[in-house]
Scaffold this motif. Structure first.
Motif, mmCIF file in Angstrom:
data_model
loop_
_atom_site.group_PDB
_atom_site.id
_atom_site.type_symbol
_atom_site.label_atom_id
_atom_site.label_comp_id
_atom_site.label_asym_id
_atom_site.label_seq_id
_atom_site.Cartn_x
_atom_site.Cartn_y
_atom_site.Cartn_z
ATOM 1 N N ASN A 26 13.717 8.100 -10.418
ATOM 2 C CA ASN A 26 14.274 8.058 -11.772
ATOM 3 C C ASN A 26 15.007 6.746 -12.015
ATOM 4 O O ASN A 26 14.884 6.136 -13.081
ATOM 5 N N ALA A 27 15.765 6.305 -11.010
ATOM 6 C CA ALA A 27 16.491 5.038 -11.151
ATOM 7 C C ALA A 27 15.525 3.858 -11.136
ATOM 8 O O ALA A 27 15.667 2.906 -11.917
ATOM 9 N N LEU A 28 14.524 3.915 -10.263
ATOM 10 C CA LEU A 28 13.581 2.815 -10.133
ATOM 11 C C LEU A 28 12.776 2.615 -11.417
ATOM 12 O O LEU A 28 12.474 1.476 -11.808
ATOM 13 N N ASN A 29 12.444 3.708 -12.088
ATOM 14 C CA ASN A 29 11.589 3.634 -13.272
ATOM 15 C C ASN A 29 12.364 3.605 -14.583
ATOM 16 O O ASN A 29 11.756 3.566 -15.659
ATOM 17 N N SER A 30 13.684 3.604 -14.509
ATOM 18 C CA SER A 30 14.472 3.527 -15.740
ATOM 19 C C SER A 30 14.399 2.111 -16.308
ATOM 20 O O SER A 30 14.368 1.128 -15.571
ATOM 21 N N GLY A 31 14.334 2.015 -17.621
ATOM 22 C CA GLY A 31 14.280 0.690 -18.244
ATOM 23 C C GLY A 31 12.934 0.028 -18.004
ATOM 24 O O GLY A 31 11.874 0.655 -18.083
ATOM 25 N N ASP A 32 12.969 -1.249 -17.665
ATOM 26 C CA ASP A 32 11.760 -2.049 -17.471
ATOM 27 C C ASP A 32 11.131 -1.733 -16.114
ATOM 28 O O ASP A 32 11.764 -1.922 -15.074
ATOM 29 N N GLU A 33 9.886 -1.284 -16.106
ATOM 30 C CA GLU A 33 9.209 -0.963 -14.847
ATOM 31 C C GLU A 33 8.680 -2.202 -14.136
ATOM 32 O O GLU A 33 8.352 -2.143 -12.950
ATOM 33 N N THR A 34 8.581 -3.304 -14.844
ATOM 34 C CA THR A 34 8.068 -4.552 -14.253
ATOM 35 C C THR A 34 9.017 -5.704 -14.605
ATOM 36 O O THR A 34 8.664 -6.600 -15.377
ATOM 37 N N HIS A 87 0.849 -1.183 0.000
ATOM 38 C CA HIS A 87 0.000 0.000 0.000
ATOM 39 C C HIS A 87 0.883 1.231 0.000
ATOM 40 O O HIS A 87 1.904 1.278 0.705
ATOM 41 N N SER A 88 0.529 2.203 -0.827
ATOM 42 C CA SER A 88 1.193 3.492 -0.851
ATOM 43 C C SER A 88 2.713 3.348 -1.022
ATOM 44 O O SER A 88 3.163 2.660 -1.944
ATOM 45 N N MET A 89 3.509 3.953 -0.121
ATOM 46 C CA MET A 89 4.962 3.941 -0.273
ATOM 47 C C MET A 89 5.561 2.538 -0.261
ATOM 48 O O MET A 89 6.675 2.325 -0.744
ATOM 49 N N GLY A 90 4.831 1.554 0.278
ATOM 50 C CA GLY A 90 5.337 0.184 0.281
ATOM 51 C C GLY A 90 5.650 -0.336 -1.106
ATOM 52 O O GLY A 90 6.453 -1.267 -1.269
ATOM 53 N N ALA A 91 5.023 0.270 -2.128
ATOM 54 C CA ALA A 91 5.314 -0.139 -3.500
ATOM 55 C C ALA A 91 6.767 0.141 -3.872
ATOM 56 O O ALA A 91 7.379 -0.614 -4.643
ATOM 57 N N LEU A 92 7.326 1.208 -3.333
ATOM 58 C CA LEU A 92 8.652 1.639 -3.780
ATOM 59 C C LEU A 92 9.765 0.743 -3.254
ATOM 60 O O LEU A 92 10.645 0.321 -4.014
ATOM 61 N N SER A 93 9.760 0.440 -1.969
ATOM 62 C CA SER A 93 10.803 -0.434 -1.432
ATOM 63 C C SER A 93 10.706 -1.831 -2.028
ATOM 64 O O SER A 93 11.717 -2.466 -2.335
ATOM 65 N N SER A 94 9.480 -2.309 -2.215
ATOM 66 C CA SER A 94 9.316 -3.655 -2.766
ATOM 67 C C SER A 94 9.749 -3.705 -4.227
ATOM 68 O O SER A 94 10.330 -4.702 -4.682
ATOM 69 N N ARG A 95 9.506 -2.647 -4.976
ATOM 70 C CA ARG A 95 9.979 -2.612 -6.364
ATOM 71 C C ARG A 95 11.498 -2.550 -6.433
ATOM 72 O O ARG A 95 12.116 -3.170 -7.311
ATOM 73 N N HIS A 96 12.107 -1.820 -5.511
ATOM 74 C CA HIS A 96 13.577 -1.782 -5.459
ATOM 75 C C HIS A 96 14.125 -3.182 -5.170
ATOM 76 O O HIS A 96 15.126 -3.606 -5.765
#
Length: 227
Positions: free
Chosen positions: A163-171, A108-117
């Motif tokens: 910017n680093a997280l979304n560079s290239g393939d987002e998934t 939920h919310s910001m939890g998306a960012l750490s998990s995507r990293h």
């Protein structure tokens, strides 16, 4: 006659051994691994694992064992990169405890960012089957300009972290990615921030930011995704 009887002994022993229970040490791992993927819940900023009580309770009611529902709590003031490293440890702990090979991650919310990293940079894509973002500021949110600390700075549109997280393939990798965003969520602005290229992206009814965790229709859609 005695000689023939002796010849039959090994076959008889093998037949009897096949009827014995499998040793606990071998059966235990197989027994623990049976069942749905464990679910690791990752909350958002200024929150904790208790915010998942409604959704976790619904999973339990629908047959998920309590031991496979991990309402993880972490320090939301630290960088999302630091949280991602802690998440890597937590997911490995859950895998070891359950005998599973992969987990599902619901954020939920910001939890998306750490998990995507974690998925993109720490080898997490090999350990996650399905990933869910509810109201995630995946491309930043303007409201993060009103809070302080490392994590908030990283949620601001155009931050170096994003910017680093979304560079290239987002998934990246093999996980099944899905996002849900609400047109009435005033904390994620713009609302288009939630969707990711390559994910199953859905809009909900008019829900507030917290409502995405507790809405029954969202739960049913999330359950179908991780099942």
């Amino acid at each position: 006659m005695i000689r023939n009887l002796l010849r039959s002994v090994p076959a008889l022993v093998l037949a009897l051994m096949s009827l014995l229970p499998t040793p606990a040490s071998a059966a235990g791992g197989r027994h623990q691994a049976a069942g749905p993927d464990p679910v690791v819940f990752v909350h958002g900023w200024n929150s904790d694992g208790s915010t998942w009580e409604t959704m976790a309770g619904r999973f339990r009611a629908d047959g998920w064992p309590a031991g496979r529902l991990d309402q993880w709590t972490y320090d939301t003031t630290q960088s999302n990169a630091t949280t991602a490293a802690r998440l890597a440890d937590e997911i490995q702990r859950v895998l070891d405890a359950t005998g599973a090979t992969k987990v599902d991650v619901i954020t939920h919310s910001m939890g998306a960012l750490s998990s995507r990293h974690y998925l993109k940079n720490l080898g997490g894509s090999a350990k996650v089957d399905a990933w869910v973002s509810l109201a995630g500021p995946n491309h930043g949110t303007e409201t993060a300009r009103w809070c302080g600390g490392a994590a908030c700075a990283e949620m601001r549109p155009g931050s170096a972290f994003l910017n680093a997280l979304n560079s290239g393939d987002e998934t990246p990798g093999s996980p099944r990615y899905a996002t849900w965003g609400s047109p009435c969520d005033l904390l994620i602005t713009p609302a288009s921030s939630v969707a990711l290229t390559g994910a199953l992206n859905s809009k909900t009814a008019c829900l507030d930011h917290s409502g995405l965790r507790t809405d029954r229709a969202v739960y049913e859609a999330v359950k179908a995704h991780v099942r």
